[in-house]
Design an enzyme around this catalytic site. Structure first.
Site, PDB file in Angstrom:
ATOM      1  CE1 TYR A 112      -3.577   2.556   0.528  1.00 33.88           C
ATOM      2  CE2 TYR A 112      -2.319   3.299   2.414  1.00 33.88           C
ATOM      3  CZ  TYR A 112      -3.337   3.493   1.509  1.00 33.88           C
ATOM      4  OH  TYR A 112      -4.110   4.623   1.588  1.00 33.88           O
ATOM      5  CE  LYS A 208      -9.295   2.206   1.978  1.00 33.20           C
ATOM      6  NZ  LYS A 208      -7.911   1.760   1.951  1.00 33.20           N
TER       7      LYS A 208
END
Ligand SMILES: *Cc1c(COP(=O)(O)O)cnc(C)c1O
Length: 392
Positions: A112, A208
């Site tokens: 990420y 998320k």
């Protein structure tokens, strides 16, 4: 919920069921309070000595946040979990609880982007060095492990969705006394439980799928009591990035439907990925299920975030601008479909850039497939592919 509940109950039960709520409520109340007072001098002494468990101050603990933490711990099969103000707060806390100046981190490539920037800027400044490997290459990991303090995994990875063999990697790391941390945001505990395969700490961007409604930024770390205790003692109180009670309440509400949302996401994501795979405008699709990584052991399902590459000569910009249902934006895991091209990421100002540094093709486009009708989404993509081809 309790740490071993996942051995007794299916995830759906853990998500829907609560016990011992104040006033026999069915939903955990929001304890919107900064502090909790003591009924007596003796009660305060007992709390400060650690002899009595009670809430003291919401920077270090809050009952609503604790309700979310207990649910996440139960879902991951962890002894304990700790909520944070964001996924990055959870990631930085997990790593900072384990490393010191002079230590070396080993990390999978395509991690990420902000985790990569954290390793390459802040941690480097504090004398912690990070090396990167192809997480699919066990031999490369084994070669790099001697002298490493912490192994940072993300399976599947951002942008390229490369899957790591968690059980094999955890065995190697144990043999070298290396602590393992994994970002499990993509699969969620519905499709992957890394602690079961020997990983030490699991982190999530709860912004998320755990939230699922694009209305919350939050994070969580789960693992053994001793490891979470270290985060509670040495990182969370000082950096102070606590999970707020209202965000925890939103997360608890979002979690009720996590399992059914993940199954819906899987079906829609796969339908769109398979359709793209057949298109002449598409060079390749990066989706763990299409790559055969959903093995029913480590990964029991696939979420709906994946990427594909447009063939040479098509316009990424025209494709993106022609989409109506897929909105252009970062993040993912909510109800809405999203698109984001690597081409824009490559132009990001300031600091190291994992997409650029690890060679993600600028023709790569990431999609998050939301809960809209698949038929409508495919029509949207078809029109955008036609627009991308126009004037070639
Ligand atoms: C978004 C994201 C993060 C960071 O989480 P925030 O809640 O935005 O801080 C970490 N890992 C992955 C895989 C992500 O997609």
């Amino acid at each position: 919920m309790r740490p071993d509940d996942i051995d007794i109950f299916d995830p759906g039960t853990i998500l829907a069921h609560d016990e011992d709520l104040p006033g026999d409520a069915v939903v955990p109340p929001i304890f919107q309070t900064s502090l909790f007072t003591f009924p007596s001098y003796a009660a305060a002494v007992a709390a400060f000595r650690g002899e009595a468990k009670r809430s003291v101050y919401s920077r270090v603990g809050n009952p609503t946040s604790a309700a979310f933490e207990a649910k996440l711990a139960a879902l991951e099969g962890a002894e304990a979990a700790r909520g944070f103000a964001s996924g990055m707060a959870a990631i930085s806390a997990a790593v900072l609880s384990q490393v010191a100046a002079g230590d070396r981190i080993l990390c999978v490539r395509h991690v990420y982007p902000d985790a990569y920037r954290f390793f390459e800027t802040t941690l480097r400044r504090f004398g912690v060095r990070t090396d990167y490997v192809d997480g699919r290459d066990l031999a490369a990991i084994e070669r790099a492990l001697p002298g490493v303090r912490l192994l940072y995994l993300e399976s599947p990875t951002s942008w390229m969705f490369e899957v790591q063999d968690l059980a094999a990697i955890a065995r190697l790391a144990r043999a070298h006394g290396v602590v393992t941390v994994i970002d499990n945001s993509w699969a969620s505990p519905i499709f992957q439980r890394p602690l079961r395969h020997g990983i030490d700490l699991v982190v999530h961007s709860a912004s998320k799928y755990l939230s699922g409604h694009s209305d919350t930024v939050a994070g969580v770390v789960a693992g053994r009591r001793e490891l979470i205790g270290r985060i509670n003692a040495e990182v969370l109180p000082f950096l102070g990035a606590k999970l707020a009670p209202f965000e925890a309440w939103l997360l608890l509400r979002g979690l009720r439907t996590l399992e059914i949302r993940m199954k819906a996401a899987q079906a829609r994501g796969l339908a769109v990925a398979r359709w793209l795979e057949q298109r002449p405008e598409v060079l390749r699709v990066h989706h763990p299920a299409l790559a055969g990584a959903v093995d029913g052991v480590q990964l029991t399902g696939a979420s709906s975030l994946f990427s594909f590459e447009l063939v040479q000569g098509l316009s990424v910009q025209r494709f993106v601008d022609a989409l109506r249902l897929f909105k252009l934006g970062v993040s993912w895991g909510g109800h809405e479909s999203l698109v984001f091209p690597a081409e824009i990421t490559h132009q990001q100002a300031g600091g190291p850039n994992s997409a650029r540094d690890f060679g993600v093709s600028p023709r790569t486009i990431r999609l998050h497939v939301g809960l809209e009708s698949t038929k409508d989404l495919l029509a949207d993509l078809e029109a955008a592919l036609a627009a991308a081809t126009d004037g070639r």
